[in-house]
Design a protein around this motif. Structure first.
Motif, PDB file in Angstrom:
ATOM      1  N   ASN A  54      22.435  15.395   8.815  1.00 47.49           N
ATOM      2  CA  ASN A  54      22.795  16.324   7.584  1.00 47.49           C
ATOM      3  C   ASN A  54      21.825  17.371   7.527  1.00 47.49           C
ATOM      4  O   ASN A  54      21.936  18.691   7.143  1.00 47.49           O
ATOM      5  CB  ASN A  54      22.809  15.526   6.271  1.00 47.49           C
ATOM      6  N   LEU A  60      23.282  21.388   7.277  1.00 43.02           N
ATOM      7  CA  LEU A  60      23.189  22.571   6.250  1.00 43.02           C
ATOM      8  C   LEU A  60      22.994  23.712   6.858  1.00 43.02           C
ATOM      9  O   LEU A  60      22.200  24.370   7.480  1.00 43.02           O
ATOM     10  CB  LEU A  60      21.798  22.138   5.592  1.00 43.02           C
ATOM     11  N   VAL A  89      35.264  15.620   3.475  1.00 39.95           N
ATOM     12  CA  VAL A  89      34.472  16.311   2.806  1.00 39.95           C
ATOM     13  C   VAL A  89      35.148  17.170   1.478  1.00 39.95           C
ATOM     14  O   VAL A  89      36.243  17.202   1.441  1.00 39.95           O
ATOM     15  CB  VAL A  89      34.145  17.794   3.769  1.00 39.95           C
ATOM     16  N   VAL A 131      28.697  24.704   5.485  1.00 41.56           N
ATOM     17  CA  VAL A 131      28.164  23.339   5.020  1.00 41.56           C
ATOM     18  C   VAL A 131      27.083  23.684   4.084  1.00 41.56           C
ATOM     19  O   VAL A 131      26.213  24.232   4.136  1.00 41.56           O
ATOM     20  CB  VAL A 131      27.389  22.351   6.118  1.00 41.56           C
ATOM     21  N   ALA A 186      25.107  18.329   1.734  1.00 40.19           N
ATOM     22  CA  ALA A 186      25.363  16.948   2.469  1.00 40.19           C
ATOM     23  C   ALA A 186      24.309  15.874   2.147  1.00 40.19           C
ATOM     24  O   ALA A 186      23.233  16.115   2.414  1.00 40.19           O
ATOM     25  CB  ALA A 186      25.120  17.380   4.107  1.00 40.19           C
ATOM     26  N   GLU A 187      24.953  14.653   1.831  1.00 37.63           N
ATOM     27  CA  GLU A 187      24.403  13.732   1.671  1.00 37.63           C
ATOM     28  C   GLU A 187      24.982  12.328   1.960  1.00 37.63           C
ATOM     29  O   GLU A 187      26.245  12.084   1.638  1.00 37.63           O
ATOM     30  CB  GLU A 187      24.014  13.516   0.198  1.00 37.63           C
ATOM     31  N   ARG A 214      30.065  15.351   2.012  1.00 35.01           N
ATOM     32  CA  ARG A 214      29.537  16.597   2.354  1.00 35.01           C
ATOM     33  C   ARG A 214      30.250  17.866   1.730  1.00 35.01           C
ATOM     34  O   ARG A 214      31.521  17.650   1.432  1.00 35.01           O
ATOM     35  CB  ARG A 214      29.621  17.278   4.261  1.00 35.01           C
TER      36      ARG A 214
END
Length: 428
Positions: A366, A370, A397, A413, A416-417, A421
């Motif tokens: 992640n 990003l 997503v 993106v 994001a976790e 996302r």
């Protein structure tokens, strides 16, 4: 006849449901979406592992309760549970009106007029279905290129259920893909128990690359996705074909099951750790943005702490984008059934540990994602998947602004976790 369908199990089973449902619709029957509207409930079962068997039996009990209460008149059951256990299902559930095998799905309308157990041998060949409907979103579909399996892994029931490996003729696959494309499908996922063996039985050698090359010539084709490759059959030729076109998502599902050689040998996997690593290294070299999905089995008979630690280190090293973890379950009739078993608590501990290891891997992935730009497909106005995510299997997503459903587009993106996302759609 109005029917309510319950389709269980994997995408390969779903394609069977799509085919026999379409046959019924073509003959004037109607699919409804609540049991209260239906005359009959049809359950297409999975029987691959014990949890799937129990789920199927739970659905059968529920359907029979609907029949007893007068909600529906009949209950029909088909699929892998029937194929695996045959008459024993009828003995356990004598109230089922029609219990029919996978092959009997090919004459489903006639079959459903019969009472009792209808068992037909598995067909030796796969043919283009006369009719097919989509039980998924209209823009994405599964295309089964083969059925059955010859690998005979020690833990697996599929060869007993689905029979020997049988490829669908290439010209039939092309016709099916053309029809899908003409009907608005933007993403076609090629599926089989082992897609990388495609054509071996018909043409004397694997023909997946040749099939893909022909599929790429279809006018208006959106994207292809390759599922369920066998590790040592993933070739450099395949990787280079993927790298050279944007019509094949740079995604590959390769169920590895383990990495420790002693476990792989007991599993009767036809590859070793060195071959697996060589395949993965080749893919990452030839297709630098490749997204890899895999599955692992923990707690296989006689798996040692050393074996498991090797698996954990391997997961940390190779950083799979998506990964399934399964505790080994003892399946009667398989070669592993009589092997020395591992206590359940150890299986559970190892499963939790490997899931945690993968969580840390996703955190690292992640951070790198990003700010990057990925190709995505919209499953709805505000959600969808990236090329890294197969339908119904991997993550989803969300989008920062609405997108036309079915559209394939570039997006950045922005958050994001874990597997959640958020993407910002970019202008064309």
């Amino acid at each position: 006849m109005k029917f309510y369908l319950i389709s269980l199990g994997c995408p390969k089973n779903l394609t069977n449901s799509e085919e026999f449902s379409a046959r019924l619709l073509a003959k004037g029957h109607e699919m409804v979406f609540t049991p209260e509207e239906a005359d009959e409930i049809i359950i297409n079962t999975c029987g691959f592992i014990d949890s799937a068997v129990q789920e199927a039996k739970g659905e059968i009990r529920w359907a029979l309760a609907q029949k007893k209460a007068g909600v529906v008149k009949k209950v029909a059951v088909t699929g892998c549970l029937v194929e695996r256990f045959k008459e024993t299902v009828a003995k356990e559930f004598p109230e089922i009106d029609t219990l029919f095998s996978i092959s009997a799905q090919e004459t489903v309308e006639e079959t459903l007029t019969k009472q009792g157990v209808i068992l037909e041998p598995l067909s030796k060949s796969l043919y283009l279905p006369e009719y097919k409907m989509s039980l998924t979103a209209p823009h994405t579909a599964y295309l089964k290129v083969a059925d059955g399996c010859n690998n005979r892994c020690a833990y697996c029931t599929i060869p007993f259920i689905r029979g020997a490996y049988r490829s669908k003729p290439m010209e039939d696959i092309l016709r099916e893909a053309e029809l899908m494309t003409q009907n608005g499908v933007k993403e076609i996922s090629l599926i089989a128990q082992d897609t990388t063996s495609y054509g071996t039985d018909l043409y004397g050698k694997p023909q997946l690359v040749e099939l893909l090359e022909k599929l790429l010539n279809i006018n208006g084709l959106g994207r292809l996705r390759i599922m369920y490759g066998y590790p040592h059959r993933v070739t450099k030729e395949l990787a280079r074909l993927m790298a050279g076109t944007d019509k094949i998502f740079h995604y590959l599902d390769i169920p590895l099951q383990h990495i420790a050689d002693p476990v792989l040998k007991r599993m009767n996997r036809h590859c070793n750790a060195a071959q697996i690593r060589a395949t993965l290294d080749m893919l990452k070299t030839e297709v630098p943005d490749i997204s890899l999905r895999t599955n692992f089995i923990v707690g296989f008979p006689q798996e040692t702490e050393k074996d498991f630690n090797e698996l954990q280190h391997f997961v940390q090293e190779y950083e799979f984008d998506n990964m399934g973890v399964f505790e080994y379950f003892r399946e009667q009739g398989t070669a592993a059934y009589d092997m020395e078993q591992i206590p359940q608590e150890i299986k559970a501990e190892r499963s939790a540990a490997l899931v945690e290891t993968q969580s840390r891997v996703i955190d690292r992935i992640n951070k790198r994602l990003l700010g990057t730009t990925l190709e995505a497909i919209a499953d709805g106005p505000d959600f969808g998947r990236t090329y890294k995510d197969a339908p119904d299997i991997d993550g989803k997503v969300t989008f920062t602004k609405p997108v036309e459903t079915g559209r394939i587009f570039k997006a950045r993106v922005v958050a994001a976790e874990g597997y959640e996302r958020e993407l910002e759609p970019l202008a064309d």
